[in-house]
Design a protein around this motif. Structure first.
Motif, PDB file in Angstrom:
ATOM      1  N   MET A  24       0.845  -1.193   0.000  1.00 24.14           N
ATOM      2  CA  MET A  24       0.000   0.000   0.000  1.00 24.14           C
ATOM      3  C   MET A  24       0.883   1.246   0.000  1.00 24.14           C
ATOM      4  SD  MET A  24      -2.963  -0.887   2.814  1.00 24.14           S
ATOM      5  CE  MET A  24      -3.692  -2.531   2.904  1.00 24.14           C
ATOM      6  N   ILE A  25       0.376   2.307  -0.576  1.00 22.45           N
ATOM      7  CA  ILE A  25       1.002   3.621  -0.493  1.00 22.45           C
ATOM      8  C   ILE A  25      -0.031   4.573   0.089  1.00 22.45           C
ATOM      9  CG2 ILE A  25       1.933   5.575  -1.794  1.00 22.45           C
ATOM     10  CD1 ILE A  25       3.035   3.563  -3.818  1.00 22.45           C
ATOM     11  N   TYR A  26       0.372   5.303   1.133  1.00 23.23           N
ATOM     12  CA  TYR A  26      -0.526   6.312   1.704  1.00 23.23           C
ATOM     13  C   TYR A  26       0.003   7.696   1.347  1.00 23.23           C
ATOM     14  CZ  TYR A  26      -2.915   9.366   4.991  1.00 23.23           C
ATOM     15  OH  TYR A  26      -3.627  10.401   5.544  1.00 23.23           O
ATOM     16  N   ILE A  27      -0.876   8.534   0.785  1.00 28.61           N
ATOM     17  CA  ILE A  27      -0.529   9.898   0.402  1.00 28.61           C
ATOM     18  C   ILE A  27      -1.349  10.862   1.256  1.00 28.61           C
ATOM     19  CG2 ILE A  27      -0.328  11.529  -1.506  1.00 28.61           C
ATOM     20  CD1 ILE A  27      -0.476   9.151  -3.433  1.00 28.61           C
ATOM     21  N   PRO A  28      -0.809  11.299   2.388  1.00 28.70           N
ATOM     22  CA  PRO A  28      -1.505  12.324   3.181  1.00 28.70           C
ATOM     23  C   PRO A  28      -1.355  13.683   2.519  1.00 28.70           C
ATOM     24  CG  PRO A  28       0.592  11.804   4.184  1.00 28.70           C
ATOM     25  CD  PRO A  28       0.463  10.894   2.991  1.00 28.70           C
ATOM     26  N   LYS A  29      -1.992  14.693   3.083  1.00 24.70           N
ATOM     27  CA  LYS A  29      -1.854  16.042   2.533  1.00 24.70           C
ATOM     28  C   LYS A  29      -0.475  16.615   2.825  1.00 24.70           C
ATOM     29  CE  LYS A  29      -6.792  16.906   3.071  1.00 24.70           C
ATOM     30  NZ  LYS A  29      -7.841  17.647   3.801  1.00 24.70           N
ATOM     31  N   PHE A  61      -2.097  15.973  14.350  1.00 28.60           N
ATOM     32  CA  PHE A  61      -3.126  15.242  13.622  1.00 28.60           C
ATOM     33  C   PHE A  61      -2.494  14.323  12.580  1.00 28.60           C
ATOM     34  CE2 PHE A  61      -5.768  14.796   9.826  1.00 28.60           C
ATOM     35  CZ  PHE A  61      -6.884  14.176  10.360  1.00 28.60           C
ATOM     36  N   TRP A  62      -1.660  14.895  11.705  1.00 29.61           N
ATOM     37  CA  TRP A  62      -1.058  14.082  10.641  1.00 29.61           C
ATOM     38  C   TRP A  62      -0.066  13.076  11.204  1.00 29.61           C
ATOM     39  CZ3 TRP A  62      -3.745  13.713   6.595  1.00 29.61           C
ATOM     40  CH2 TRP A  62      -4.468  14.795   6.098  1.00 29.61           C
ATOM     41  N   TYR A 105     -10.040   6.473   0.642  1.00 35.00           N
ATOM     42  CA  TYR A 105      -9.940   7.860   1.089  1.00 35.00           C
ATOM     43  C   TYR A 105      -9.854   7.885   2.612  1.00 35.00           C
ATOM     44  CZ  TYR A 105     -11.428   9.534  -3.550  1.00 35.00           C
ATOM     45  OH  TYR A 105     -11.513   9.818  -4.889  1.00 35.00           O
ATOM     46  N   ILE A 106      -8.911   8.681   3.118  1.00 37.24           N
ATOM     47  CA  ILE A 106      -8.765   8.868   4.554  1.00 37.24           C
ATOM     48  C   ILE A 106      -8.838  10.358   4.853  1.00 37.24           C
ATOM     49  CG2 ILE A 106      -7.249   8.580   6.559  1.00 37.24           C
ATOM     50  CD1 ILE A 106      -6.071   6.136   5.297  1.00 37.24           C
ATOM     51  N   ASP A 107      -9.699  10.755   5.755  1.00 35.24           N
ATOM     52  CA  ASP A 107      -9.863  12.135   6.233  1.00 35.24           C
ATOM     53  C   ASP A 107     -10.716  12.983   5.291  1.00 35.24           C
ATOM     54  OD1 ASP A 107      -9.255  14.604   7.801  1.00 35.24           O
ATOM     55  OD2 ASP A 107      -8.103  15.113   6.018  1.00 35.24           O
ATOM     56  N   SER A 108     -10.459  12.955   3.986  1.00 36.08           N
ATOM     57  CA  SER A 108     -11.224  13.773   3.045  1.00 36.08           C
ATOM     58  C   SER A 108     -11.486  12.961   1.781  1.00 36.08           C
ATOM     59  CB  SER A 108     -10.467  15.062   2.709  1.00 36.08           C
ATOM     60  OG  SER A 108      -9.170  14.778   2.241  1.00 36.08           O
ATOM     61  N   TYR A 109     -12.286  13.511   0.886  1.00 32.45           N
ATOM     62  CA  TYR A 109     -12.666  12.769  -0.314  1.00 32.45           C
ATOM     63  C   TYR A 109     -12.789  13.734  -1.478  1.00 32.45           C
ATOM     64  CZ  TYR A 109     -17.198  14.459   1.284  1.00 32.45           C
ATOM     65  OH  TYR A 109     -18.228  15.260   1.726  1.00 32.45           O
ATOM     66  N   PHE A 125      -7.965  28.752  24.491  1.00 36.46           N
ATOM     67  CA  PHE A 125      -8.979  27.893  23.879  1.00 36.46           C
ATOM     68  C   PHE A 125     -10.089  27.632  24.891  1.00 36.46           C
ATOM     69  CE2 PHE A 125      -5.894  26.294  20.617  1.00 36.46           C
ATOM     70  CZ  PHE A 125      -6.694  26.487  19.506  1.00 36.46           C
ATOM     71  N   LYS A 126     -11.311  27.877  24.462  1.00 38.05           N
ATOM     72  CA  LYS A 126     -12.461  27.575  25.316  1.00 38.05           C
ATOM     73  C   LYS A 126     -13.041  26.200  25.004  1.00 38.05           C
ATOM     74  CE  LYS A 126     -12.281  31.620  27.296  1.00 38.05           C
ATOM     75  NZ  LYS A 126     -10.969  32.118  26.849  1.00 38.05           N
ATOM     76  N   GLY A 127     -12.766  25.691  23.797  1.00 37.75           N
ATOM     77  CA  GLY A 127     -13.247  24.370  23.415  1.00 37.75           C
ATOM     78  C   GLY A 127     -12.651  23.962  22.081  1.00 37.75           C
ATOM     79  N   ILE A 128     -12.357  22.677  21.936  1.00 37.12           N
ATOM     80  CA  ILE A 128     -11.882  22.148  20.657  1.00 37.12           C
ATOM     81  C   ILE A 128     -12.555  20.804  20.400  1.00 37.12           C
ATOM     82  CG2 ILE A 128      -9.640  23.309  20.510  1.00 37.12           C
ATOM     83  CD1 ILE A 128      -8.346  20.938  21.850  1.00 37.12           C
ATOM     84  N   VAL A 129     -12.830  20.535  19.142  1.00 35.74           N
ATOM     85  CA  VAL A 129     -13.352  19.229  18.744  1.00 35.74           C
ATOM     86  C   VAL A 129     -12.173  18.412  18.229  1.00 35.74           C
ATOM     87  CG1 VAL A 129     -14.850  17.971  17.166  1.00 35.74           C
ATOM     88  CG2 VAL A 129     -15.670  20.069  18.266  1.00 35.74           C
ATOM     89  N   VAL A 130     -11.908  17.297  18.874  1.00 36.82           N
ATOM     90  CA  VAL A 130     -10.745  16.477  18.569  1.00 36.82           C
ATOM     91  C   VAL A 130     -11.153  15.291  17.701  1.00 36.82           C
ATOM     92  CG1 VAL A 130      -8.843  15.137  19.551  1.00 36.82           C
ATOM     93  CG2 VAL A 130      -9.701  17.158  20.750  1.00 36.82           C
ATOM     94  N   GLN A 131     -10.458  15.137  16.591  1.00 31.97           N
ATOM     95  CA  GLN A 131     -10.669  13.975  15.735  1.00 31.97           C
ATOM     96  C   GLN A 131      -9.875  12.781  16.283  1.00 31.97           C
ATOM     97  OE1 GLN A 131     -10.959  14.854  11.340  1.00 31.97           O
ATOM     98  NE2 GLN A 131      -9.558  16.480  11.961  1.00 31.97           N
ATOM     99  N   LYS A 132     -10.295  11.583  15.936  1.00 35.28           N
ATOM    100  CA  LYS A 132      -9.599  10.370  16.365  1.00 35.28           C
ATOM    101  C   LYS A 132      -8.663   9.939  15.239  1.00 35.28           C
ATOM    102  CE  LYS A 132     -13.417   9.216  19.442  1.00 35.28           C
ATOM    103  NZ  LYS A 132     -14.418   8.225  19.864  1.00 35.28           N
ATOM    104  N   ALA A 133      -7.576  10.686  15.110  1.00 37.10           N
ATOM    105  CA  ALA A 133      -6.697  10.550  13.947  1.00 37.10           C
ATOM    106  C   ALA A 133      -6.012   9.183  13.888  1.00 37.10           C
ATOM    107  CB  ALA A 133      -5.653  11.664  13.964  1.00 37.10           C
ATOM    108  N   PHE A 134      -5.497   8.706  15.016  1.00 30.43           N
ATOM    109  CA  PHE A 134      -4.821   7.411  15.017  1.00 30.43           C
ATOM    110  C   PHE A 134      -5.782   6.309  14.573  1.00 30.43           C
ATOM    111  CE2 PHE A 134      -3.333   3.464  16.804  1.00 30.43           C
ATOM    112  CZ  PHE A 134      -1.963   3.500  16.611  1.00 30.43           C
ATOM    113  N   LYS A 135      -6.982   6.346  15.117  1.00 32.65           N
ATOM    114  CA  LYS A 135      -7.997   5.358  14.746  1.00 32.65           C
ATOM    115  C   LYS A 135      -8.322   5.452  13.264  1.00 32.65           C
ATOM    116  CE  LYS A 135     -12.791   4.068  15.850  1.00 32.65           C
ATOM    117  NZ  LYS A 135     -13.973   4.400  16.693  1.00 32.65           N
ATOM    118  N   MET A 136      -8.391   6.670  12.740  1.00 32.26           N
ATOM    119  CA  MET A 136      -8.696   6.885  11.324  1.00 32.26           C
ATOM    120  C   MET A 136      -7.667   6.181  10.429  1.00 32.26           C
ATOM    121  SD  MET A 136      -9.161  10.551   9.380  1.00 32.26           S
ATOM    122  CE  MET A 136     -10.021  11.276  10.783  1.00 32.26           C
ATOM    123  N   GLY A 137      -6.388   6.406  10.735  1.00 34.10           N
ATOM    124  CA  GLY A 137      -5.341   5.777   9.944  1.00 34.10           C
ATOM    125  C   GLY A 137      -5.334   4.264  10.087  1.00 34.10           C
ATOM    126  N   TYR A 138      -5.516   3.797  11.316  1.00 38.52           N
ATOM    127  CA  TYR A 138      -5.514   2.354  11.580  1.00 38.52           C
ATOM    128  C   TYR A 138      -6.631   1.655  10.801  1.00 38.52           C
ATOM    129  CZ  TYR A 138      -5.222  -1.997  14.240  1.00 38.52           C
ATOM    130  OH  TYR A 138      -5.074  -3.320  14.589  1.00 38.52           O
TER     131      TYR A 138
END
Length: 335
Positions: free
Chosen positions: A38-43, A51-52, A125-129, A268-281
């Motif tokens: 496999m080849i992964y091409i992130p941004k 995140f990345w 597609y990972i993260d975006s499409y 920062f009063k609030g941030i929405v955190v993505q589950k980046a490791f899970k996304m890649g896995y």
């Protein structure tokens, strides 16, 4: 002489038996399956961006577990669409079993991705499409929901007439479009309070400069909302540098060690955190299932979580904020 021949013969028998046992053990350990490519091409590959970094580590850990060779190829900047397309062409020439990609553009890579599919390369597609449904699998945050969570939280800490500015990352990319849409949905009637939307091209420095300009242009500004790590952290730096954290609330999407520190300092009063490791896995796991003819999911929401100063050090949320401290966790917990 005859004695030495017996020893040599015995040695050869032991050697052949050991080699056969090793082969049998390896085949049992890998299910008798060939090693996938496999080849992964992130941004981008950027050591300053958690995140990345976390997402790529997720792909690499899954590759080890699913008998897969994975190569990471990426442009130097997140908004370098032409650079990502050149890398995509290089990846196609290597003829991997699958190309996993986080498209930097909603429209500009479709023809190349279709060509890859026509060559028999599977696409994840990972993260975006992209605009066209060329992919076999998509693993991503529900970006509308992420924006909606952020918008609802923002509305809960603002007064009815407070002015809001949005610093987004790359204009037109699917993640930016959907998060902005969700943010407005979450704000409800307060979406009319958005006085400006600017784009930082996923640059900390540009986000900082844009936020400085916004504060000058709108002296009554009460909130800046960032739509990814670059835009969020850049905006927070600007507000902190101006000493305006008591007047202007900063909210955003994505986290990093710097974002955590800025939250601890009240910026920062609030941030929405993505589950980046899970996304890649999951991207690698489901693609390996596809390639081996096993059951797999085509659309996977990897999830997200609203983090505030009040909940940032509680259980599961702490693991999201400090993913590199939990990489040795059992696979079942990580998923």
């Amino acid at each position: 002489m005859r004695k030495y021949r017996k020893w040599i013969a015995a040695f050869l028998i032991i050697f052949i038996a050991s080699a056969a046992a090793g082969i049998i053990y390896y085949r049992n350990a890998t299910g008798g399956e060939r090693r996938l490519s496999m080849i992964y091409i992130p941004k981008v590959v950027d050591g300053t961006n958690d995140f990345w970094t976390s997402l790529i580590l997720g792909t690499q850990m899954a590759a080890k577990e699913f008998n897969t060779e994975i190569e990471i190829m990426a442009p130097d900047e997140e908004n370098d669409v032409e650079g990502q397309n050149r890398i995509l062409m290089e990846a196609m020439e290597k003829q991997p079993d699958a190309i996993l990609i986080s498209p930097s553009s909603f429209t500009e890579s479709d023809s190349l991705l279709q060509k890859a599919r026509d060559q028999g390369i599977r696409i994840t597609y990972i993260d975006s499409y992209t605009e066209q449904d060329i992919q076999d699998i998509t693993v991503a945050t529900d970006n509308v929901e992420a924006g909606r969570q952020l918008g609802k939280f923002a509305a809960s800490i603002l007064e009815p007439d407070d002015q809001i500015a949005v610093v987004a990352h790359v204009k037109g990319v699917s993640t930016a479009v959907e998060r902005e849409q969700g943010f407005c949905d979450g704000l409800g009637a307060m979406a009319d309070n958005i006085v400006d939307v600017v784009y930082c091209d996923s640059s900390y420095e540009k986000s900082f400069e844009l936020t400085v300009e916004l504060m000058k242009k709108y002296p009554d500004l009460k909130m800046v909302a960032g739509m990814n790590e670059y835009s969020s952290v850049g905006a927070a730096r600007a507000v902190k540098t101006a000493g305006a954290e008591e007047q202007i609330a900063v909210v955003g999407v994505d986290s990093s060690q710097e974002a955590v520190q800025l939250m601890e300092k009240g910026v920062f009063k609030g941030i929405v955190v993505q589950k980046a490791f899970k996304m890649g896995y999951l991207g690698v796991e489901e693609t390996s299932r596809l390639l081996r003819g096993q059951n797999y999911e085509t659309e996977i929401d990897s999830g997200c979580q609203l983090v505030t100063p009040e909940n940032m050090y509680s259980g599961e949320i702490e693991k999201l904020l400090f993913p590199f401290n939990t990489l040795n966790m059992p696979k079942t917990e990580e998923k």
